[in-house]
Design an enzyme around this catalytic site. Structure first.
Site, PDB file in Angstrom:
ATOM      1  CG  ASN A  24     -74.346  36.667  27.620  1.00 27.67           C
ATOM      2  OD1 ASN A  24     -74.392  37.513  28.511  1.00 27.67           O
ATOM      3  ND2 ASN A  24     -74.963  36.812  26.462  1.00 27.67           N
ATOM      4  CB  CYS A  69     -76.589  41.855  26.849  1.00 30.11           C
ATOM      5  SG  CYS A  69     -77.040  40.126  27.055  1.00 30.11           S
ATOM      6  CG  HIS A  94     -72.442  41.804  26.582  1.00 31.59           C
ATOM      7  ND1 HIS A  94     -72.706  41.304  27.835  1.00 31.59           N
ATOM      8  CD2 HIS A  94     -73.216  41.088  25.722  1.00 31.59           C
ATOM      9  CE1 HIS A  94     -73.601  40.332  27.735  1.00 31.59           C
ATOM     10  NE2 HIS A  94     -73.919  40.182  26.466  1.00 31.59           N
TER      11      HIS A  94
HETATM   12  C1  COA Z   1     -75.437  31.064  19.231  1.00 33.04           C
HETATM   13  C2  COA Z   1     -74.199  31.054  18.353  1.00 33.04           C
HETATM   14  C3  COA Z   1     -72.979  30.739  19.180  1.00 33.04           C
HETATM   15  C4  COA Z   1     -74.373  29.945  17.307  1.00 33.04           C
HETATM   16  O1  COA Z   1     -73.229  29.932  16.452  1.00 33.04           O
HETATM   17  P1  COA Z   1     -73.417  29.825  14.872  1.00 33.04           P
HETATM   18  O2  COA Z   1     -72.052  29.780  14.319  1.00 33.04           O
HETATM   19  O3  COA Z   1     -74.322  30.959  14.462  1.00 33.04           O
HETATM   20  O4  COA Z   1     -74.104  28.444  14.737  1.00 33.04           O
HETATM   21  P2  COA Z   1     -75.484  28.083  13.995  1.00 33.04           P
HETATM   22  O5  COA Z   1     -76.627  28.579  14.832  1.00 33.04           O
HETATM   23  O6  COA Z   1     -75.383  28.544  12.586  1.00 33.04           O
HETATM   24  O7  COA Z   1     -75.423  26.532  14.050  1.00 33.04           O
HETATM   25  C5  COA Z   1     -74.502  25.772  13.256  1.00 33.04           C
HETATM   26  C6  COA Z   1     -74.775  24.313  13.453  1.00 33.04           C
HETATM   27  O8  COA Z   1     -74.404  23.919  14.791  1.00 33.04           O
HETATM   28  C7  COA Z   1     -75.504  23.278  15.438  1.00 33.04           C
HETATM   29  N1  COA Z   1     -75.495  23.598  16.856  1.00 33.04           N
HETATM   30  C8  COA Z   1     -76.160  24.585  17.486  1.00 33.04           C
HETATM   31  N2  COA Z   1     -75.866  24.552  18.790  1.00 33.04           N
HETATM   32  C9  COA Z   1     -74.976  23.564  18.976  1.00 33.04           C
HETATM   33  C10 COA Z   1     -74.305  23.066  20.108  1.00 33.04           C
HETATM   34  N3  COA Z   1     -74.462  23.600  21.340  1.00 33.04           N
HETATM   35  N4  COA Z   1     -73.460  22.036  19.952  1.00 33.04           N
HETATM   36  C11 COA Z   1     -73.255  21.489  18.742  1.00 33.04           C
HETATM   37  N5  COA Z   1     -73.889  21.913  17.631  1.00 33.04           N
HETATM   38  C12 COA Z   1     -74.728  22.939  17.734  1.00 33.04           C
HETATM   39  C13 COA Z   1     -76.720  23.809  14.731  1.00 33.04           C
HETATM   40  O9  COA Z   1     -77.810  22.922  14.872  1.00 33.04           O
HETATM   41  C14 COA Z   1     -76.251  23.903  13.304  1.00 33.04           C
HETATM   42  O10 COA Z   1     -76.282  22.649  12.725  1.00 33.04           O
HETATM   43  P3  COA Z   1     -76.714  22.478  11.190  1.00 33.04           P
HETATM   44  O11 COA Z   1     -75.689  23.245  10.415  1.00 33.04           O
HETATM   45  O12 COA Z   1     -76.650  21.007  11.010  1.00 33.04           O
HETATM   46  O13 COA Z   1     -78.088  23.075  11.109  1.00 33.04           O
HETATM   47  C15 COA Z   1     -74.015  32.390  17.613  1.00 33.04           C
HETATM   48  O14 COA Z   1     -74.999  32.542  16.636  1.00 33.04           O
HETATM   49  C16 COA Z   1     -74.079  33.582  18.522  1.00 33.04           C
HETATM   50  O15 COA Z   1     -73.206  33.777  19.343  1.00 33.04           O
HETATM   51  N6  COA Z   1     -75.107  34.424  18.360  1.00 33.04           N
HETATM   52  C17 COA Z   1     -75.209  35.676  19.087  1.00 33.04           C
HETATM   53  C18 COA Z   1     -75.445  35.414  20.514  1.00 33.04           C
HETATM   54  C19 COA Z   1     -75.602  36.688  21.223  1.00 33.04           C
HETATM   55  O16 COA Z   1     -74.787  37.572  21.135  1.00 33.04           O
HETATM   56  N7  COA Z   1     -76.666  36.830  21.908  1.00 33.04           N
HETATM   57  C20 COA Z   1     -76.913  38.059  22.525  1.00 33.04           C
HETATM   58  C21 COA Z   1     -77.263  37.810  23.854  1.00 33.04           C
HETATM   59  S1  COA Z   1     -76.801  39.254  24.554  1.00 33.04           S
END
Ligand code: COA
Length: 332
Positions: free
Chosen positions: A287, A114, A257
């Site tokens: 993204n 990224c 980004h």
């Molecule tokens: C991926 C991302 C959006 C997830 O958000 P989060 O707030 O961390 O969510 P979590 O992973 O803690 O998940 C919370 C809950 O939602 C659930 N969940 C995950 N994906 C889901 C979806 N698409 N829809 C509904 N629920 C979802 C999980 O299973 C979890 O449930 P639980 O609490 O029962 O275990 C976030 O972590 C993120 O943006 N990470 C960085 C991504 C990034 O920058 N990547 C770099 C690439 S350059």
């Protein structure tokens, strides 16, 4: 007089097919409210048919060349930042060189995930400033739909396909604050275990087993990546301002980004920016990895929002980990 690298042409391409949060609800257990509130994404684009990243890179490049009235035959170097090359080799840059008819250009792919576009823009600028080249095409292009597991709700909601391109050319100037001014670029390979695609490289070449184990898809530990991204991107964004004795008020646009709106907001807060200084299009594209920054820049440019002399800060965070910021002064 110093020789500075300035952007003289801008272009982008986003494929027409739209994949909405509602569409994803038919594919995995998710919903629009969860996706939008956690990420800021409503829809993303998908490249259909028998096409790879080179198709989008070529479209974006043609737009940038047209914009700067440049003959492809005058290009010296093409750098394509991508994690989804058409093939591991030959490079996507060589394919784009052929598609453009850029007969005298050499081309190379750069994998900074990224942060790839910032790495590539900074690299391209060095070839201009050193005097080695006159015209360098820098492209960010990713067909993320090729490596996303559409049964995994934790990743498939995040990514989309697109490309963006800029042309760099030299400008003689007494003012060190002309064109690409500076970049702070970082890597930390410790991050490799939190965000990766394991299959298809020399460590785990493609076998029936790697396919059965879904090793040709992106995996990420979202929460860990989120924490590192919030800190990493905010740190280098604030650092580049401090280094050049600028305040947030002096920045026309912050072009971050687009991985998660909450990561963008954290960096913008550290720089003390208002909402109207922050370029956000994640809602419409998700993204697109190496494409997010040039795509956002191109949209701002074609909305006629850029003026000569405007300061821009770009910042990114991605797999590696890789991260960085880049300070630029618009010069056309
Ligand atoms: C991926 C991302 C959006 C997830 O958000 P989060 O707030 O961390 O969510 P979590 O992973 O803690 O998940 C919370 C809950 O939602 C659930 N969940 C995950 N994906 C889901 C979806 N698409 N829809 C509904 N629920 C979802 C999980 O299973 C979890 O449930 P639980 O609490 O029962 O275990 C976030 O972590 C993120 O943006 N990470 C960085 C991504 C990034 O920058 N990547 C770099 C690439 S350059």
């Amino acid at each position: 007089m110093g020789r500075k690298a300035i952007i003289t042409g801008v272009g982008h391409y986003a494929p027409p097919k739209v994949l909405t949060n509602q569409d994803l609800m038919q594919m995995v257990d998710t919903n629009d409210e969860w996706i939008f509130s956690r990420t800021g994404i409503r829809e993303r684009r998908i490249l259909e048919g028998d096409r790879g990243s080179s198709y989008m890179a070529h479209q974006a490049a043609e737009m940038a060349l047209k914009n700067s009235h440049t003959d492809p035959k005058d290009i010296d170097l093409i750098i394509v930042a991508t994690v989804t090359p058409d093939t591991l080799f030959p490079s996507t840059a060589c394919r784009v060189q052929d598609m453009l008819g850029a007969d005298k250009a050499w081309g190379v792919d750069l994998n900074g995930a990224c942060s790839g576009f910032l790495y590539a823009l900074s690299t391209g600028a060095q070839f201009i400033e050193s005097g080695m080249h006159q015209k360098v095409l820098v492209i960010g292009a990713d067909k993320m739909s090729a490596i996303v597991d559409y049964t995994d709700r934790t990743t498939c909601i995040l990514f989309g396909d697109a490309a963006g391109a800029v042309l760099l050319e030299p400008q003689e100037s007494d003012d060190p604050h002309t064109g690409v001014i500076d970049a702070i670029l970082r890597s930390d390979g410790e991050g490799a275990r939190h965000l990766y695609m394991m299959g298809g490289g020399s460590l785990h070449p493609a076998t029936h087993e790697t396919v059965d184990n879904k090793m040709h898809y992106i995996y990420q530990d979202g929460q860990t990546v989120f924490k590192f991204a919030v800190k990493g991107m905010a740190d280098v964004s604030a650092e580049i301002l401090e280094k050049h004795q600028l305040t947030g008020k002096q920045i026309k646009y912050f072009i971050p980004h687009q991985a998660n709106l909450r990561i963008i907001d954290a960096a913008a807060r550290r720089m003390k920016l208002n909402d109207d200084q922050v370029v956000v299009n994640i809602e419409r594209y998700g993204n697109t990895t190496a494409a997010t920054i040039p795509l956002a820049l191109s949209e701002v440019y074609y909305d006629n929002k850029l003026e000569k002399g405007d300061y821009l800060v770009m910042a990114a965070f991605g797999a590696g980990f890789t991260w960085g910021s880049l300070l630029l002064r618009w010069a056309i």
